[in-house]
Scaffold this motif. Structure first.
Motif, PDB file in Angstrom:
ATOM      1  N   ILE A 299     -49.218  48.777   9.108  1.00  0.00           N
ATOM      2  CA  ILE A 299     -48.407  49.238  10.233  1.00  0.00           C
ATOM      3  C   ILE A 299     -48.524  48.256  11.387  1.00  0.00           C
ATOM      4  CG2 ILE A 299     -48.289  50.996  12.053  1.00  0.00           C
ATOM      5  CD1 ILE A 299     -48.588  53.109   9.941  1.00  0.00           C
ATOM      6  N   PHE A 413     -42.887  55.333  13.197  1.00  0.00           N
ATOM      7  CA  PHE A 413     -44.249  55.475  12.678  1.00  0.00           C
ATOM      8  C   PHE A 413     -44.979  56.737  13.160  1.00  0.00           C
ATOM      9  CE2 PHE A 413     -43.590  50.783  13.091  1.00  0.00           C
ATOM     10  CZ  PHE A 413     -43.447  50.523  11.726  1.00  0.00           C
ATOM     11  N   GLU A 449     -45.444  65.246  11.646  1.00  0.00           N
ATOM     12  CA  GLU A 449     -44.604  65.012  10.473  1.00  0.00           C
ATOM     13  C   GLU A 449     -44.795  63.621   9.876  1.00  0.00           C
ATOM     14  OE1 GLU A 449     -42.405  68.074  13.026  1.00  0.00           O
ATOM     15  OE2 GLU A 449     -43.816  66.423  13.277  1.00  0.00           O
ATOM     16  N   CYS A 450     -45.396  62.709  10.649  1.00  0.00           N
ATOM     17  CA  CYS A 450     -45.595  61.336  10.161  1.00  0.00           C
ATOM     18  C   CYS A 450     -47.004  61.089   9.640  1.00  0.00           C
ATOM     19  CB  CYS A 450     -45.301  60.335  11.279  1.00  0.00           C
ATOM     20  SG  CYS A 450     -43.594  60.346  11.861  1.00  0.00           S
ATOM     21  N   PRO A 452     -48.648  61.943   6.878  1.00  0.00           N
ATOM     22  CA  PRO A 452     -48.812  61.444   5.502  1.00  0.00           C
ATOM     23  C   PRO A 452     -48.549  59.944   5.386  1.00  0.00           C
ATOM     24  CG  PRO A 452     -47.616  63.518   5.500  1.00  0.00           C
ATOM     25  CD  PRO A 452     -47.726  63.106   6.934  1.00  0.00           C
ATOM     26  N   THR A 453     -47.535  59.446   6.078  1.00  0.00           N
ATOM     27  CA  THR A 453     -47.234  58.017   6.023  1.00  0.00           C
ATOM     28  C   THR A 453     -48.348  57.204   6.680  1.00  0.00           C
ATOM     29  OG1 THR A 453     -44.865  58.489   6.084  1.00  0.00           O
ATOM     30  CG2 THR A 453     -45.557  56.249   6.657  1.00  0.00           C
ATOM     31  N   LEU A 454     -48.849  57.681   7.807  1.00  0.00           N
ATOM     32  CA  LEU A 454     -49.935  56.980   8.479  1.00  0.00           C
ATOM     33  C   LEU A 454     -51.187  56.973   7.602  1.00  0.00           C
ATOM     34  CD1 LEU A 454     -49.484  58.435  12.089  1.00  0.00           C
ATOM     35  CD2 LEU A 454     -48.951  56.102  11.338  1.00  0.00           C
ATOM     36  N   GLU A 456     -51.337  57.120   4.390  1.00  0.00           N
ATOM     37  CA  GLU A 456     -51.111  56.218   3.253  1.00  0.00           C
ATOM     38  C   GLU A 456     -51.317  54.761   3.671  1.00  0.00           C
ATOM     39  OE1 GLU A 456     -47.469  55.038   0.184  1.00  0.00           O
ATOM     40  OE2 GLU A 456     -47.346  56.848   1.410  1.00  0.00           O
ATOM     41  N   ALA A 457     -50.949  54.438   4.913  1.00  0.00           N
ATOM     42  CA  ALA A 457     -51.097  53.057   5.396  1.00  0.00           C
ATOM     43  C   ALA A 457     -52.540  52.710   5.704  1.00  0.00           C
ATOM     44  CB  ALA A 457     -50.242  52.844   6.639  1.00  0.00           C
ATOM     45  N   ARG A 522     -36.703  57.125  11.385  1.00  0.00           N
ATOM     46  CA  ARG A 522     -37.147  58.324  10.671  1.00  0.00           C
ATOM     47  C   ARG A 522     -37.006  59.587  11.510  1.00  0.00           C
ATOM     48  NH1 ARG A 522     -42.977  59.292   7.680  1.00  0.00           N
ATOM     49  NH2 ARG A 522     -42.817  61.568   7.557  1.00  0.00           N
TER      50      ARG A 522
END
Length: 578
Positions: A299, A413, A449-450, A452-454, A456-457, A522
């Motif tokens: 990120i 992000f 809501e973000c 999971p993406t954070l 994963e990064a 997003r």
């Protein structure tokens, strides 16, 4: 007077025959109405008033009120402050008058520099230039427990440098954390070793121990702390005295900068500034480490590639003492922050609050001086550039360099940075915004809501140390810090100086947000709030301060203290009524 913006007051119609707008503040408990002339009525909340206050009663001539009497009248008015006025007023008024005295002392002893009149300022020059503090706060310069002598020695507006006080502790008496290869103890030792003015005997005496760079005011304060005294008596803590080159307070007072150092320091200070007791908490340090770790990964790489001129100052470590019981002592915490303004000739840069602060004449500002300097240069060179055109170009570059990245980082992000005026530093190139720097990652939040993406990064990173908000909550917070507090300050400074109309600037801002909303992001909640919401939230500093609320400990939901202001970016714009 800006601190009354979050209170229910109204303005009269223009006085017959004079054209002067007047703000009317009803005081039912006194049976009167106080009026003050409005020099500049603002759609973004940056009004300009002209003294004196005049109190009107039926069948009596108007009477001029001194500021102190006016403040006392407001503080005792139940219709404004509620039924607890009598109990809360004394502490509130003490802070109001202390703040006023501090400003007057600084203006007398440290005259305001011409920050941008002839050239771009250095980082340190801009940090020293802020005179009044928070533009919409009743006590921007109150510092409980600080004497006037303390302020003259340690407050940024006086420009005095001072050496750190160096303590060393047994490793077992230190709590530390780091997010990079070097430990916090190694970073601190490096600060000492790289300071050419530091007595080498301090380094020798601290061999095998952890060096602690202490703020001298806090170190003296801690000398009276029983927990610290116990550490000294046990031999786990040694005071090596002051040493090294000068460090300088930044606008936040507790954050220190030295041109020679690769890091800045943010200390716990046992005093209350504006709304908070300035003791750092462990969870804030953990939050800073989490953000720094996140920025070391994919990120961070994406942010650097997408916005090469936007920089987030990492906070890669912190140190604190442990008491004899092993518990961390928050009054001793020092956080370490990246310093991109290092060297004898650092690049020009100015904290946004110093650029936007309105001069005592009620019109000028460092930002206005910058635009006038640019306009004079370009008019002389080309003969075609009007000052308004230059102001609009400056504003457009500011949006591109500083505002766009912050909005997009949240939308893409889920990173929520508290980018108020004192946390945004603008790098200048011959007056034009060229880079932007965000500081104070300890206040960073994440959009739920973000997560999971954070995650994963950055596998394994504990994001629970951050403030976690739903998208709608995060949008309201972001619109306050970045837009109401920062962008509107820029619009206000330009309009107050007569360089461009507010309506033109707010339309430019709306078009900028519309363009972002048209891209593939997003989460556009924040953008839709800016474009569609009839009101924007603003922190209710007046009542937070009046009620003596400590934001660090007494506030679990920051939105509970927000008030609604008309949104000038919404379709059609907010109507400004006299």
């Amino acid at each position: 007077m800006g601190w009354l913006v979050d209170r229910p007051v109204a303005a009269t119609d223009p006085e017959a025959g004079t054209g002067a707008r007047r703000l009317r503040i009803p005081l039912p408990s006194r049976g009167s109405v106080v009026e003050i002339a409005v020099e500049h009525l603002s759609s973004v909340g940056l009004h300009v008033f002209r003294l004196p206050f005049r109190e009107h009663r039926a069948d009596a001539p108007a009477r001029v009120l001194a500021f102190a009497e006016f403040a006392a009248a407001v503080a005792h008015e139940p219709d404004i402050v509620g039924p607890a006025a009598a109990g809360a007023a004394p502490a509130f008024l003490s802070r109001v008058l202390q703040s006023l005295a501090a400003i007057e002392d600084a203006l007398t002893r440290a005259p305001t520099p011409s920050l941008c009149l002839h050239a771009d300022p250095s980082f340190l020059e801009a940090e020293r230039a802020l005179r009044y503090g928070h533009a919409v706060h009743p006590t921007p310069r109150s510092r409980d427990a600080f004497t006037p002598e303390d302020a003259r020695a340690f407050a940024p507006e006086y420009g005095a440098g001072f050496p750190l006080r160096w303590w060393s502790a047994a490793p077992g008496a230190v709590l530390q954390g780091a997010s990079r290869a070097e430990t916090a103890a190694e970073l601190s030792a490096g600060l000492a070793a790289e300071d050419p003015a530091l007595d080498r005997q301090i380094l020798a005496a601290a061999e095998g121990r952890v060096l602690l760079p202490m703020h001298p005011w806090q170190a003296a304060r801690l000398g009276l702390d029983p927990a610290i005294g116990a550490l000294f008596r046990s031999g786990q803590l040694i005071d090596h005295g002051p040493g090294g080159g000068p460090w300088f307070a930044t606008t936040s007072l507790r954050s220190l900068y030295a041109p020679h150092a690769r890091l800045m320091l943010k200390h716990s200070l046992s005093l209350r500034l504006t709304n908070s007791l300035r003791l750092i908490k462990e969870i804030e340090c953990a939050r800073g480490l989490a953000v720094d770790t996140l920025l070391q990964g994919p990120i961070g790489a994406a942010i650097a590639a997408r916005w090469p001129h936007f920089h987030i100052l990492g906070e890669p470590g912190y140190l604190a003492l442990r008491g004899l019981d092993g518990a961390a002592l928050p009054q001793t915490i020092v956080a370490l922050r990246d310093n991109p303004f290092r060297g004898s000739s650092p690049r020009p840069a100015a904290v946004l609050a110093a650029l936007c602060e309105i001069y005592p004449d009620g019109r000028g500002s460092a930002l206005a001086d910058t635009i006038l300097r640019l306009g004079g240069r370009e008019n002389g060179a080309r003969g075609v550039q009007g000052t308004e055109a230059v102001a609009l170009r400056w504003f457009a570059r500011f949006l591109d360099v500083a505002v766009g990245p912050l909005l997009e980082m949240q939308c893409a992000f889920g990173l929520l940075f508290g980018a108020h005026q004192q946390n945004l530093v603008i790098g200048l190139d011959e007056g034009w915004p060229a880079e932007a720097y965000f500081r104070d990652c300890q206040g960073t939040g994440f959009v739920r809501e973000c997560l999971p993406t954070l995650a994963e990064a950055a596998p394994g990173l504990d994001l629970g140390s951050g403030h976690v908000f739903a998208a709608a909550e995060a949008a309201r917070i972001m619109t306050y810090y970045l837009v109401v507090n920062s962008v509107f300050a820029v619009i206000g400074a330009i309009a107050i100086a007569g360089l461009a109309p507010e309506a033109v600037l707010t339309r430019r801002m709306r078009r900028f947000v519309e363009a972002l909303a048209g891209t593939d992001l997003r989460d556009k909640t924040c953008l839709r709030v800016l474009l569609d919401a009839p009101t924007l939230g603003s922190k209710g500093n007046f009542m937070i301060c009046f009620r003596n609320i400590n934001e660090n400990t007494d506030v679990t939901d920051p939105l509970s203290h927000y008030v609604d202001l008309p949104n000038p970016l919404a379709a059609g714009g907010a109507e400004v009524r006299p």
